[in-house]
Scaffold this active site. Structure first.
Site, PDB file in Angstrom:
ATOM      1  NE  ARG A   1      -8.067   2.003   4.804  1.00  0.00           N
ATOM      2  CZ  ARG A   1      -7.378   0.951   5.228  1.00  0.00           C
ATOM      3  NH1 ARG A   1      -6.312   0.540   4.572  1.00  0.00           N
ATOM      4  NH2 ARG A   1      -7.764   0.307   6.306  1.00  0.00           N
TER       5      ARG A   1
ATOM      6  CB  CYS B   1      -1.188  -6.862   1.351  1.00  0.00           C
ATOM      7  SG  CYS B   1      -2.862  -6.625   0.782  1.00  0.00           S
TER       8      CYS B   1
ATOM      9  CG  HIS C   1      -7.122  -2.129  -0.691  1.00  0.00           C
ATOM     10  ND1 HIS C   1      -6.188  -2.670   0.164  1.00  0.00           N
ATOM     11  CD2 HIS C   1      -7.171  -0.811  -0.386  1.00  0.00           C
ATOM     12  CE1 HIS C   1      -5.700  -1.718   0.955  1.00  0.00           C
ATOM     13  NE2 HIS C   1      -6.293  -0.585   0.635  1.00  0.00           N
TER      14      HIS C   1
ATOM     15  CG  ASP D   1      -1.995  -1.054   1.122  1.00  0.00           C
ATOM     16  OD1 ASP D   1      -2.448  -1.289  -0.014  1.00  0.00           O
ATOM     17  OD2 ASP D   1      -2.358  -1.659   2.153  1.00  0.00           O
TER      18      ASP D   1
END
Lengths: 282, 1046
Positions: free
Chosen positions: A142, A271, A170, A76
């Site tokens: 986000r 991730c 996400h 991220d």
């Protein structure tokens, strides 16, 4: 030097970060759940081991930062494509500082660093799906439009299309690339809807591989010299039905990787690493 | 157009024809069989594409005419118009032999003319005729012209000045002559030697040329002045001197080439874009030219594409004659281009795009592309020769850093051994992947007033907000593209889950911008998605709005043609990219990001652009499921009217003749996958014709073939429909509704009570069948269908002019406005006094087509009203009208206008025939359709033909008279509805009975409408032997199936 958009899936380096013990209690999560820290750490070790030993990537391991419970999810914090690294501005305020260490290491690796300095912009790398030909950016809790614009500016060669993400954390919470031109997609309605949008927005055709479980659709695809197509995906223990689907991919080297604990804090396979192709650097 | 007119006019014209015809045959050596089409093609080749040619031709023609005017009698066979096959060239010569000696001398002169003109047609297929003439010949010609009064111009000028008015010549006649002349000139090529010469010396422009041009102009004027009586050729020479005074103006164009150089090119002031195009392509030695175009900046500094088929001057208006040669269609896969030179030019364009920021790239890509550019231009990196700063003169990016230059050099070193062509290819391979490659951006706002960009490209329409793509509409997804005022609309095919198609509207800064986007969309779609260009709206299907269609070759065609290129790779010099940086003015450049910032501040007005998405609910009408539908509704688009199918034909014809084998190699259409997917546009005809011009011989065959092909395409459409997720629309078989209104006006003294006075006699027939006989007299005019065909072929330009004319004439022709009162009638005859109510049915009619009203004042109110369905409701009508403006009327009648003035000779009282054709505006039509999305809606063609007795004038004038009685009787049978309306009026002591009979025939296209009409007239006459038919109005509405659309 590589031409534009060559070598999709070809990576040489990976940046990972250790799991802080604060993760168990403090990491953000959408659903209440207890995380077994040790188990999570073991999982992560395996994960790193696969990248390092099995796939032969040069793995850079950053130390954990206890003040950043989510710091293991390095994806991220940065979007790397070619020789350019966009340092994001994570949507969760508590995660903003995660980028510093990532930025540092990426800079050391010689990548062109692009910062997202606009205070109105937010972007999580987990909302960025790079297909090899273009970007899709999920507009989620986000990630906002401005963040997507900055990403588009950072990677001018590529089309950047936005996809609303109404469900899930996400964009990549329910999809990922499973190969060149192959999108692995969850079977939930929001996932399918997002896929339709992506297909409509694209000038390119994508095949899809639908798996029963959304989170199982998050996979890591690589195309490595000497190994060919490599796919890291969920284990049969976690998602037996989805795992069966992956087993149909005959051309891929399939590597099931367990992710049972990290998923509890909404961490998917992608991730936990930032993949880099240093050969792509011109 | 003359051709079509032919049959009827012929009789009168004959004398003149005879004169002219001789010339024609000569001129048309190549054209073996002259069908109308062939002619049309020829014409187009000759005059349209190359205005210059005309000029050259004109004098020659004139001379010829003079010479042969006398012998005219001998030359019988001509009739090029009607006769399918024209006499071989040799024949013509033969004729000349027969000429008396004194004539011969003149003839020699005349021959000079042809020689001059020859060059043009052959080499360049008329595109650029100017070049062909040699200096010598030119001079000669000049001398001749001056010395010999006979010059062609005289004709034209004569008219203007005064000329001796010819005994009854009609304008039409003139036009015909003209055409023939053109033909002759075109055919001038007969003399091969000359041609070659001309080719060699093509560049030279002599005074003679100018003269010729003058002549040409004169010719044009001639056309314009159709009304004026035509002087005979013989007389012309007297006036010739005058003509000399008139000069064609030449204008110097400056074209900025892709390498930054300036290409000066002198063109006639009235030259068409095509001419300049040709000169540029020729200068570049470029064969794969279809990807390119010329752009110019309009007054608002907006970049526009020059339309080859239209006059340059009319496009640029007051702007400077400054153009830029640019890539218009970016080939998605440049590696499929055949020639390196094409790729090179594309590279140059892309470098421009990159440097200007129009094509955004990353640092790496800038560097990489720059390195290929260096390799292509400088060859291998030479460390000795190439110091680091050797590239400082080159520009690779909008903002270029030292770092980038170093990177470029570094990469350049890696390209060692790569040939320039290879480097170009590599450049393109990388550039084509860039997301903005070939995307033409336009500022717009969405329905909520948010600034966005519309990107038109090979795949469809992209919507950007800032740098982000927020939507994308692939061509197959788009059902219709339209614009209205400053709004631009696309109608989207319904998705799998959607029930109805939806429309999306965008607000452009102004109307011109909206139109520009629309045109670009039409062109890109046609070029990339269709096998063949879509036929422009046929003249017979008059529609409101723009007739614009892409007229060039499609990518598929150009690829096919390219495969036939057989020439050694032309040598060309790669210029230094240094220059590129200096000349960025060419391409329209909008950088997405910058674009936003610089977004036009001048929105038409501050009002909220709440684009009303044309709700589909209104538009239940789906034209065809096929995707390519360019519909426009708004008078705004009328600007395009000057271009018709005819023009396109000409254009294409000229093109086809232009380029040797390469050009002729237009690929045959093959159904390909994408074609199927795409759309089936019935446009094939155009392509065929284009080819046909090359060799007319095959015409007929092609025609048949063509038909077959069209059918295939239609099938495809149907397929598509079935496949369509939502079979909302099905194509119904075309229905034809014909309204025949026979109005008979009778004066009969004996008949009625009041003798001496005109007595109204009313007769009503319930069914047509009762009546018979008498129809015979009108037969000639009744051929509705025939006229329709002809209409198609008529050239538009004339249409316009005539149109006006028509309007003027009409009133005269009209006997007099007689108030026709309609009474509502039930099956049983009822008499109602002064009832002006129209039948419910009829009501809708009145609204439609303003033109009709013009044509027949009296009829209009009721006569047309009969279109029960498919017609714009009153509301729609209103809209149409507001938008339409006067021009609409004119345009609408293009096709037939020409014919209007004709007087037809027959045993019966002179009848003036007028004819109007309209197509109902789709959009309007949609509006009436409410909520019936699923109902297949078909295009409606409306056509009105009016025949009137010419002599009625006397009675006509005017007196309104006193209405005595009026009655309307309606009867219905299976497919016909007959309404008889009888009025008795008392005028100045005379009673007049007017019977108006309206017959509505509804049925499949199979019905022979002409037959029905004839029958109706016959019956009417029979029923009322003592009455005379004063007017016949045929109002025909045809539901057009797929064909007209897309």
């Amino acid at each position: 030097m590589a031409g534009v958009m060559a070598d999709f899936g070809n990576f040489t380096h990976a940046v990972v970060r250790a799991i802080p013990s604060s993760l168990a209690k403090e990491a953000l999560r959408m659903n209440v759940s207890d995380v077994d820290l040790e188990k999570a750490q073991r999982e992560h070790e395996v994960y790193v081991g696969v990248l390092k030993q099995k796939l032969g990537l040069e793995v850079i391991e950053l130390p954990a930062d206890e003040s950043l419970p989510d710091c293991v999810f390095v994806e991220d914090a940065a979007v790397v494509c070619g020789d350019t690294a966009l340092i994001t501005r994570p949507g969760a305020e508590s995660r903003r500082k995660e980028t510093a260490a990532i930025r540092q290491i990426l800079k050391e690796l010689g990548l062109n660093i692009v910062d997202m300095s606009d205070e109105n912009a937010t972007l999580d790398g987990g909302d960025v799906l790079f297909t090899g030909r273009e970007f899709f950016v999920g507009l989620s809790k986000r990630t906002n439009q401005r963040g997507a614009e900055i990403l588009a500016d950072a990677f001018k060669d590529y089309a950047v299309s936005t996809v609303p993400v109404t469900d899930g954390l996400h964009l990549k919470s329910f999809c990922s690339m499973g190969g060149p031109g192959l999108i692995v997609i969850g079977s939930s309605e929001p996932a399918q809807k997002a896929l339709k949008i992506m297909q409509q927005m694209s000038d390119h055709r994508y095949d899809k591989l639908t798996v029963p479980d959304d989170i199982a659709a998050n996979t890591i695809y690589m195309n490595l010299p000497g190994k060919g197509h490599v796919l890291l995906h969920c284990t049969p223990e976690e998602f037996p039905e989805s795992a069966k689907v992956f087993e149909k991919l005959k051309d891929h080297m399939l590597i099931p990787v367990s992710n049972m604990e990290k998923v509890k804090v909404d961490g998917a396979l992608t991730c936990c690493s930032v993949l880099i192709n240093m050969k792509a650097k011109v | 157009m003359t051709t079509e007119v032919g049959s009827e006019t012929e009789v009168r014209k004959e004398p003149e024809k005879a004169e002219e015809q001789p010339a024609a045959p000569e001129s048309e050596p190549a054209a073996t069989n002259q069908t109308d089409e062939a002619k049309a093609a020829e014409q187009s080749a000759n005059d349209h594409p190359a205005p210059a040619t005309d000029s050259a031709e004109a004098p020659a023609e004139a001379k010829e005419k003079q010479e042969e005017a006398q012998p005219a009698d001998n030359a019988t066979p001509q009739e090029g118009e009607d006769t399918p096959a024209s006499p071989p060239a040799s024949e013509k010569k033969g004729i000349s032999r027969f000429l008396p000696p004194w004539l011969k001398k003149q003839k020699s002169q005349s021959q000079v003319g042809p020689k001059e003109s020859q060059a043009a047609p052959k080499e360049e297929a008329g595109v650029a005729s100017v070049k062909e003439e040699d200096g010598e010949k030119g001079e000669q010609a000049e001398a001749e012209q001056t010395s010999s009064p006979t010059a062609a111009q005289p004709q034209v000028e004569e008219e203007k000045i005064n000329g001796e008015p010819k005994p009854e010549q009609k304008e039409e006649v003139k036009s015909e002559e003209k055409e023939e002349e053109n033909h002759s000139t075109g055919s001038a090529d007969t003399q091969p030697a000359k041609e070659e010469k001309a080719a060699e010396e093509s560049q030279e422009k002599s005074a003679a040329e100018e003269e010729n041009k003058e002549a040409e102009e004169g010719g044009e004027e001639k056309k314009d002045e159709e009304e004026s009586p035509k002087p005979e050729g013989g007389h012309s020479f007297i006036k010739s001197p005058l003509k000399l005074t008139k000069k064609v103006k030449m204008v110097m164009c400056h074209v900025t080439m892709l390498d930054g150089s300036q290409f000066p090119c002198e063109v006639e002031k009235r030259a068409k874009g095509q001419y300049l195009f040709f000169k540029v392509y020729e200068a570049l030695n470029l064969l794969e030219k279809d990807y390119f175009g010329l752009s110019y900046k309009d007054n608002a500094d907006q970049t526009c594409w020059l339309d080859p088929t239209k006059e340059i001057k009319r496009q640029i208006r007051n702007a400077t004659w400054q153009f830029a040669f640019n890539v218009k269609f970016y080939p998605p896969d440049p590696s499929q281009l055949t020639e390196d030179i094409t790729r090179y030019l594309l590279c140059l364009q892309l470098r421009q795009d990159i440097v200007s920021g129009r094509l955004p790239c990353s640092f790496v890509t800038h560097s990489l592309l720059g390195s290929y550019a260096l390799q292509a231009e400088l060859g291998d990196h030479d460390s000795g020769e190439h110091r680091l700063d050797y590239i400082s003169d080159f520009q690779f990016a909008p903002s270029q850093t030292k770092e980038m230059e170093e990177k470029v050099v570094e990469l350049h070193k890696t390209h060692r051994g790569m040939t320039p062509a290879q480097a170009d290819a590599q450049f393109l391979e990388n550039a084509k992947k860039l997301s903005m490659y070939g995307v033409d951006l336009h500022h717009a706002k969405d329905s909520e007033g948010v600034d966005i960009m519309l990107g038109v490209c090979a795949n469809g329409l992209l919507i950007y907000k800032d740098r982000l793509r927020i939507n994308r509409f692939a061509w197959p997804k788009i059902l219709k593209i339209s614009y209205k005022r400053s709004n631009f609309y696309i109608k989207i095919r319904p998705g799998e889950t959607e029930q109805f198609e939806s429309s999306v509207g965008f607000k452009l800064p102004n109307h011109r911008a909206a139109k520009r986007v629309w045109k670009v969309c039409v062109e890109n779609h046609t070029f990339f998605r269709l096998m063949t260009p879509e036929a422009p709206i046929k003249a017979k299907f008059l529609t409101l709005g723009s007739k614009f269609r892409y007229s060039g070759r499609t990518q598929a065609q150009t690829r096919q043609a390219s495969t036939l290129i057989d020439r050694p790779a032309p040598y060309f010099e790669r210029t230094s990219s240094k220059r590129i940086s200096r000349s960025l003015d060419g391409a329209p450049m909008i950088n997405v990001t910058e674009a936003q910032e610089s977004a036009p501040t001048s929105w038409e007005n501050g009002r909220e652009p709440g684009l009303e998405l044309s709700s589909d609910s209104k538009s239940g009408r789906l034209r065809v499921q096929g995707e390519n539908i360019y519909v426009r509704h708004s008078n705004l688009m009328l600007e395009d009217l000057d271009k018709t199918q005819e023009d396109v034909l000409k254009h294409q014809a000229s093109i086809s003749e232009l380029k040797r084998s390469f050009m002729e190699a237009t690929p045959e259409p093959r159904p390909s996958q994408w074609e199927k997917r795409l759309t089936a546009s019935p446009a094939t005809s155009l392509r065929l014709q284009a080819q046909g011009s090359a060799d007319d011989k095959q015409k007929s065959g092609e025609a048949a073939w063509q038909a077959a092909e069209v059918e295939i395409e239609e099938t495809v459409v149907v397929e598509e429909i079935r496949v369509a997720p939502k079979g909302s629309v099905t194509i119904t078989t075309p229905e034809v509704i014909t309204h025949v209104a026979v109005e008979s006006e009778v004066e009969k003294p004996k008949d009625e009570v009041m003798e001496e006075q005109k007595r109204p006699v009313s007769v009503s027939s319930d069914s047509e069948e009762e009546e018979e006989e008498e129809a015979g007299e009108y037969h000639p005019q009744v051929t509705v269908s025939a006229s329709v065909d002809q209409i198609k072929e008529e050239p538009e330009e004339e249409g316009e002019e005539e149109e006006e004319q028509q309007v003027n004439e009409e009133p005269a022709a009209e006997p007099l406005p007689e108030p026709v009162v309609e009474v509502k009638a039930q099956p049983v005859p009822a008499v109602v006094e002064e009832n002006s109510a129209t039948e419910p049915q009829l009501a809708p009619v009145a609204e439609e087509s303003p033109e009709d009203i013009l044509v027949t004042p009296d009829e209009a109110p009721n006569g047309h009203a009969e279109s029960p369905e498919g017609h714009p409701g009153p509301v729609a009508l209103e809209e149409e009208e507001e938008e339409e403006e006067p021009r609409v009327n004119g345009d609408a009648s293009h096709s037939e206008t020409e014919r209007l003035p004709q007087v037809i000779c027959c045993s019966e009282p002179p009848v003036v025939k007028t004819e109007m054709v309209t197509i109902s505006d789709t959009f309007a039509a949609q509006k009436t359709e409410i909520a019936t999305k699923e109902v297949p809606i078909v295009h409606t063609e409306t056509k009105t033909i009016t025949y009137e007795a010419a002599q009625l004038d006397g009675s006509g004038d005017g007196e309104p008279g006193v209405l005595m009685t009026a009655q309307t009787i309606t009867s219905e049978s299976l497919c016909t509805t007959t309404t008889t309306h009888i009025t008795k009026t008392l005028k100045g002591g005379l009673s007049e009975t007017r019977i108006e009979k309206r017959i509505v025939i509804t049925g499949d296209s199979d019905i022979d409408h002409d037959q029905a009409l004839a029958q109706a007239i016959k019956e009417a006459k029979e029923q009322h032997p003592d009455m005379s038919v004063t007017r016949v109005v045929v109002h025909k509405e045809t539901e057009l199936a797929e064909e007209g659309e897309d």
